[in-house]
Scaffold this active site. Sequence first.
Site, PDB file in Angstrom:
ATOM      1  N   CYS A  17       0.999  -0.797  -0.127  1.00 53.53           N
ATOM      2  CA  CYS A  17      -0.136  -0.214  -0.065  1.00 53.53           C
ATOM      3  C   CYS A  17       0.888   1.492   0.301  1.00 53.53           C
ATOM      4  CB  CYS A  17      -1.174  -0.234   0.756  1.00 53.53           C
ATOM      5  SG  CYS A  17      -0.650  -0.461   2.796  1.00 53.53           S
ATOM      6  N   ASN A  20       1.893   1.271   4.656  1.00 53.02           N
ATOM      7  CA  ASN A  20       1.760   0.436   5.430  1.00 53.02           C
ATOM      8  C   ASN A  20       1.671   0.233   6.751  1.00 53.02           C
ATOM      9  OD1 ASN A  20       5.176  -1.248   5.605  1.00 53.02           O
ATOM     10  ND2 ASN A  20       2.939  -2.251   4.967  1.00 53.02           N
ATOM     11  N   CYS A  22      -2.296   0.290   7.459  1.00 57.88           N
ATOM     12  CA  CYS A  22      -3.588   0.370   7.378  1.00 57.88           C
ATOM     13  C   CYS A  22      -3.409  -0.615   6.003  1.00 57.88           C
ATOM     14  CB  CYS A  22      -4.078   1.591   6.999  1.00 57.88           C
ATOM     15  SG  CYS A  22      -3.974   3.108   7.629  1.00 57.88           S
ATOM     16  N   ARG A  23      -3.594  -0.462   4.919  1.00 55.54           N
ATOM     17  CA  ARG A  23      -4.280  -1.546   4.421  1.00 55.54           C
ATOM     18  C   ARG A  23      -3.060  -2.890   4.233  1.00 55.54           C
ATOM     19  NH1 ARG A  23      -5.116   2.359  -0.709  1.00 55.54           N
ATOM     20  NH2 ARG A  23      -3.300   2.800   0.339  1.00 55.54           N
ATOM     21  N   SER A  24      -1.997  -2.583   4.275  1.00 59.28           N
ATOM     22  CA  SER A  24      -1.303  -3.998   3.494  1.00 59.28           C
ATOM     23  C   SER A  24      -0.860  -4.343   5.077  1.00 59.28           C
ATOM     24  CB  SER A  24      -0.106  -3.503   2.685  1.00 59.28           C
ATOM     25  OG  SER A  24       1.355  -2.846   3.535  1.00 59.28           O
ATOM     26  N   ASP A 133      -8.509   4.336   0.976  1.00 67.49           N
ATOM     27  CA  ASP A 133      -7.254   4.048   1.978  1.00 67.49           C
ATOM     28  C   ASP A 133      -8.331   4.505   2.560  1.00 67.49           C
ATOM     29  OD1 ASP A 133      -5.509   4.626   3.807  1.00 67.49           O
ATOM     30  OD2 ASP A 133      -4.144   5.495   1.823  1.00 67.49           O
TER      31      ASP A 133
HETATM   32  P1  4NP Z   1      -2.476   3.375   3.883  1.00 70.88           P
HETATM   33  O1  4NP Z   1      -2.293   4.377   4.746  1.00 70.88           O
HETATM   34  O2  4NP Z   1      -1.543   3.283   2.947  1.00 70.88           O
HETATM   35  O3  4NP Z   1      -3.326   2.375   3.229  1.00 70.88           O
HETATM   36  O4  4NP Z   1      -1.206   2.533   4.676  1.00 70.88           O
HETATM   37  C1  4NP Z   1      -1.456   5.281   4.598  1.00 70.88           C
HETATM   38  C2  4NP Z   1      -0.872   5.867   5.840  1.00 70.88           C
HETATM   39  C3  4NP Z   1      -0.750   6.412   6.238  1.00 70.88           C
HETATM   40  C4  4NP Z   1      -0.399   7.154   5.291  1.00 70.88           C
HETATM   41  C5  4NP Z   1      -1.006   7.789   4.581  1.00 70.88           C
HETATM   42  C6  4NP Z   1      -1.840   6.315   3.704  1.00 70.88           C
HETATM   43  N1  4NP Z   1       0.547   8.893   5.605  1.00 70.88           N
HETATM   44  O5  4NP Z   1       0.816   9.600   4.407  1.00 70.88           O
HETATM   45  O6  4NP Z   1       1.125   9.325   6.092  1.00 70.88           O
END
Ligand code: 4NP
Length: 169
Positions: A17, A20, A22-24, A133
């Site tokens: 993702c 790294n 939340c989703r992955s 997301d």
């Molecule tokens: P992820 O979500 O890609 O599902 O882990 C996010 C977590 C943090 C951020 C963006 C997306 N960020 O901008 O810090």
Amino acid sequence: MDTNSYTSPMIKVMFVCLGNICRSPLAEAVFAKRVKDAGLTDKIVVASCGTAAYHIGEAPDPRTIAVAEKHRIPINHKGKQLKSEDFITYDYLLVMDDSNAQNAEKVKPEKASAQVFKIRDFDTEDEGSDVADPWFGDEDGFEVCYQTVERCTGEFLHFLVKKHNLTEA
Ligand code: 4NP
């Protein structure tokens, strides 16, 4: 050749993702539990990473941990960033959305051997769409994310079992 001593190589799967956190890591945890329940931990290795360096070394978002715990999915991860070598080390890279795919393409080496899919290529609902997301929203988004990766990882495991002739417990 002594065929009895032959062990087939591990199938290596990486969920990808952006951050790294939340989703992955949630997809990794849900899929790892499926692999364990299917008795396939000696056949399939599971990992996750983000295309960005924002959260290297960090634990998943507290809302990711909460939704995993709610569904009794063990989760234990430290943030990593996608590297060029991952396209060679891993057999399958499963990205969450088109933007992840575009970002991943930027570090893809010429000799890449991994197959890249969107995780929702394996969804039974809205096949091929993005995993939204949940980072910017509330807890509900994490539950939607869990339900999505739960469906997709089930179908993906069926795909691997069929493709690699695996025997489930
Ligand atoms: P992820 O979500 O890609 O599902 O882990 C996010 C977590 C943090 C951020 C963006 C997306 N960020 O901008 O810090």
